[in-house]
Enzyme design. Structure first.
Site, short mmCIF file in Angstrom:
data_model
loop_
_atom_site.label_atom_id
_atom_site.label_comp_id
_atom_site.label_asym_id
_atom_site.label_seq_id
_atom_site.Cartn_x
_atom_site.Cartn_y
_atom_site.Cartn_z
N HIS A 30 1.60 4.14 -3.07
CA HIS A 30 1.46 5.65 -2.84
C HIS A 30 2.69 6.45 -3.49
O HIS A 30 2.73 7.34 -4.21
CB HIS A 30 1.43 6.04 -1.34
CG HIS A 30 0.08 6.06 -0.79
ND1 HIS A 30 -0.97 6.87 -1.41
CD2 HIS A 30 -0.52 5.47 0.43
CE1 HIS A 30 -1.97 6.63 -0.63
NE2 HIS A 30 -1.75 5.74 0.65
N HIS A 32 0.74 -1.24 0.03
CA HIS A 32 -0.12 0.02 -0.02
C HIS A 32 0.90 1.27 -0.02
O HIS A 32 0.68 2.03 -0.84
CB HIS A 32 -0.90 -0.07 1.17
CG HIS A 32 -1.63 1.34 1.33
ND1 HIS A 32 -3.04 1.42 1.24
CD2 HIS A 32 -1.37 2.28 2.04
CE1 HIS A 32 -3.41 2.56 1.53
NE2 HIS A 32 -2.25 3.16 2.19
N GLU A 33 1.80 1.34 0.86
CA GLU A 33 2.92 2.39 0.90
C GLU A 33 3.58 2.58 -0.34
O GLU A 33 3.81 3.73 -0.95
CB GLU A 33 3.52 2.25 2.25
CG GLU A 33 2.88 2.24 3.27
CD GLU A 33 2.02 3.28 4.05
OE1 GLU A 33 2.28 4.37 3.20
OE2 GLU A 33 1.02 3.09 4.60
N GLU A 55 -6.56 6.91 -1.25
CA GLU A 55 -6.40 5.63 -0.28
C GLU A 55 -7.07 4.39 -1.10
O GLU A 55 -6.60 3.24 -0.98
CB GLU A 55 -7.23 5.90 0.84
CG GLU A 55 -6.26 6.70 1.75
CD GLU A 55 -4.96 6.33 2.05
OE1 GLU A 55 -4.57 5.20 2.31
OE2 GLU A 55 -3.92 7.32 1.87
#
Length: 293
Positions: A149, A145-146, A223
């Site tokens: 980003h 997930h990070e 997100e």
């Protein structure tokens, strides 16, 4: 996530400092900035607005390290740290970005964040609570997930959005400040008076709050995309499992001033939902389970 909170705080601090410097230059030295009508004022506002956002972006890693007490792992000192660095590097390669700095910050709650001015010069940091408490497949999904980003360039696009919003906040605040100064404070001089300064500050705060709502909306959309990126890198089941673990871990919440900005967001309601950087965890889980997502 924490990166949003740190970016906004730094951006606001830079704007306040710029505003103070502008006021001193105009009042003490008699230099009129933003002259040339609305066009000149808009250019002036854009320089200040984008300047604040880009300075915040440039300082994002430094700010995160200092504010969160991040310890950068240069040489892993345990098998767990070696796994963390190796996993981040592998995911970064899958996402076609350079290996980011990897760090750990001391916190009981399960949390993580990524920041940095460029896709190939980022920082990914996780809490000690996440390393200790979350199984590795789900922790890998959080790291995915990070990394998503970073790969999506979210910090850069956030800076550009913040720059546009800053520009119009500064522009409109100074227009309204001039109207108030002349209409209510009856200032007929060419120089701006106290009414202009007070009205500009108050208007800038109010418009800044509205701008924060727009940033919050943008962040919530990002997100969902980062969750999908984490699912693509580490598996949809693992990403859903990670979000479910975070949902059950709210007992170990962050301090109130930070709670809304970590990947482990906590819950809020009413008007404050407009400022949240993340959608509710239930909505994120439902989106991953939806076949049309």
């Amino acid at each position: 996530m924490k990166r949003i909170f740190l970016f906004i705080v730094t951006n606001l601090a830079v704007l306040v400092l710029l505003g103070l410097v502008i006021f001193i230059i105009e009042q003490v030295f008699g230099v009129r900035l933003g002259q040339g009508g609305a066009g000149g004022l808009l250019i002036f506002a854009a320089v200040c607005g984008f300047g604040g956002a880009l300075i915040s972006l440039a300082l994002s890693k430094w700010t995160a390290k200092r504010m969160m007490g991040v310890r950068i792992i240069e040489r892993p000192q345990s098998e767990l740290e070696a796994w963390l660095v190796g996993t981040v590097n592998r995911l970064a390669a899958q996402a076609h970005i350079a290996q980011p700095e990897v760090g750990v910050f001391d916190a009981e709650e399960m949390n993580a964040f990524a920041t940095g001015a460029r896709r190939n010069a980022a920082l990914v940091a996780v809490s000690t609570g996440l390393l200790r408490s979350m199984p590795r497949p789900q922790a890998e999904a959080v790291l995915g997930h990070e990394i998503s980003h970073v790969a999506n360039g979210d910090m850069v696009t956030l800076a550009l959005l913040q720059g546009v919003l800053n520009t119009f906040v500064i522009f409109l605040a100074r227009i309204i400040g001039g109207i108030v100064d002349k209409a209510l404070f009856k200032n007929d001089r060419q120089e701006s008076g106290l009414g202009f300064f007070l009205a500009t500050v108050v208007t800038q705060i109010l418009l800044g709050i509205f701008a924060s709502m727009i940033v919050g909306w943008y962040s919530r959309q990002r997100e969902f995309r980062a969750d999908r990126g984490g699912a693509d890198l580490a598996g949809t089941g693992n990403m859903i499992g990670a979000l479910e673990l975070l949902k059950r871990s709210h007992g170990n919440s962050m301090p109130p001033q930070m709670q809304a900005f970590g990947i482990n967001t906590g819950e809020t309601g009413g008007f404050m939902r407009l400022f949240m950087s993340h959608p509710p965890l239930d909505a994120r889980i439902a989106a991953l389970r939806s076949p049309t997502f």
